[in-house]
Design an enzyme around this catalytic site. Sequence first.
Site, PDB file in Angstrom:
ATOM      1  N   THR A  93     -49.854   4.862 -56.835  1.00 24.10           N
ATOM      2  CA  THR A  93     -49.731   3.405 -56.784  1.00 24.10           C
ATOM      3  C   THR A  93     -50.121   2.987 -55.380  1.00 24.10           C
ATOM      4  O   THR A  93     -49.887   3.725 -54.429  1.00 24.10           O
ATOM      5  CB  THR A  93     -48.260   3.031 -57.050  1.00 24.10           C
ATOM      6  OG1 THR A  93     -47.975   3.328 -58.402  1.00 24.10           O
ATOM      7  CG2 THR A  93     -47.974   1.554 -56.778  1.00 24.10           C
ATOM      8  N   ASP A 138     -41.857  -1.418 -61.797  1.00 30.16           N
ATOM      9  CA  ASP A 138     -41.332  -2.280 -60.731  1.00 30.16           C
ATOM     10  C   ASP A 138     -42.430  -3.040 -59.985  1.00 30.16           C
ATOM     11  O   ASP A 138     -42.177  -4.122 -59.450  1.00 30.16           O
ATOM     12  CB  ASP A 138     -40.552  -1.441 -59.709  1.00 30.16           C
ATOM     13  CG  ASP A 138     -41.443  -0.374 -59.076  1.00 30.16           C
ATOM     14  OD1 ASP A 138     -42.152   0.330 -59.822  1.00 30.16           O
ATOM     15  OD2 ASP A 138     -41.458  -0.272 -57.837  1.00 30.16           O
ATOM     16  N   GLY A 193     -42.849   4.700 -56.814  1.00 25.84           N
ATOM     17  CA  GLY A 193     -41.908   5.709 -57.304  1.00 25.84           C
ATOM     18  C   GLY A 193     -41.514   5.415 -58.731  1.00 25.84           C
ATOM     19  O   GLY A 193     -42.195   4.652 -59.429  1.00 25.84           O
TER      20      GLY A 193
HETATM   21  N1  ASP Z   1     -43.690   2.394 -59.379  1.00 26.67           N
HETATM   22  C1  ASP Z   1     -44.752   2.606 -60.330  1.00 26.67           C
HETATM   23  C2  ASP Z   1     -44.214   2.289 -61.714  1.00 26.67           C
HETATM   24  O1  ASP Z   1     -43.079   2.639 -61.994  1.00 26.67           O
HETATM   25  C3  ASP Z   1     -45.317   3.987 -60.321  1.00 26.67           C
HETATM   26  C4  ASP Z   1     -45.535   4.630 -58.968  1.00 26.67           C
HETATM   27  O2  ASP Z   1     -45.345   4.003 -57.956  1.00 26.67           O
HETATM   28  O3  ASP Z   1     -45.936   5.817 -58.938  1.00 26.67           O
HETATM   29  O4  ASP Z   1     -44.945   1.779 -62.514  1.00 26.67           O
END
Ligand code: ASP
Length: 331
Positions: free
Chosen positions: A190, A221, A242
């Site tokens: 991300t 998120d 995350g």
């Molecule tokens: N936070 C992102 C989500 O949950 C994924 C990531 O940051 O790796 O969609």
Amino acid sequence: MKRIQRRQIAIALALLVSAATFAQEREYVIVVHGGAGEMSELKMAPERAEMYYAALDSALMIGDKVLSAGSEGVDAVLAVINYFERNPLFNAGVGATCTSEGTFELDAAIMEGKDLSAGAVAGVKHVKHPIDAAYAVKTRSPHVMLSGSGAEAFAKEHGLDMVEDNMYFATPKTMEWVEKLKRESKKNGTVGCVVLDRQGNLVAGTSTGGMFKKRWGRIGDSPVIGAGTYADNASCAVSCTGHGEYFIRHAVAFNLCARYKYLKESVKQAADYIINKELNKDAGNGGLIAVDKEGNIAMPFNSGGMFRGYLYKEKTTGKLVKKVGIGEEMR
Ligand code: ASP
């Protein structure tokens, strides 16, 4: 006036002046992330790690070019995230991770701290640059978040670049996953960017393909204002990465700003507390980037690593300070 009172006023004035000077020490600040995760495979592949270092460096320099030319923080965030969305190394735009059906559904958000204006799109499949669509929602609609086909119709109406084939977002690597969905594999990456610009405005942006094998139109998120993305000129600009479900439950981005504003914690204290104490490390895996209204930076993560970097320009010397990192150390 009594001497003691005069002394108190003098001290208060001196404090005010030093606070104002401090606030201007950094002409502008850019912090970027390219996702958090275990990063174990990168330890075995130094050449691949070099590609990430180079990409983080390019992202910072793109932001620097915009800000040094006198443009606003929001332009820098858009330019940086557009770059990440074109770069297949990251889980945003081209290179996005896939859903359980082997398709691509993208989320993005942007927020400006000067007026708390925000825009987000969720679950879009044919918008080339989801961050541009998020910005269009912010500036050209009365809403904050649009999703799915409605968001796509809006983006089209406003002349944004669309892609006909959802497979535009595929790369050789993501196609391997699409073909072998049964084999558990995931992609971190991300992307996010937070900026303090010359005018003292804070801006935050985040863009993602979400979580590998997500189902039922799952939204993470990143596009949720207050969870993965938040900016407020009275406190900080924050972008998270995350396991999104945990970041939503803990309203991480707003939580950080609230700790800073009401508990008077430093941006580092607030960020460390949320990432390392409040989130459960095994489940709430990830990290964040943040910059406060004085230009102080925090980039904690509780995972094996986080692609990240910062750049700032010192006001007095005009010197550019720049560092990028994947694991613990920065270079
Ligand atoms: N936070 C992102 C989500 O949950 C994924 C990531 O940051 O790796 O969609």
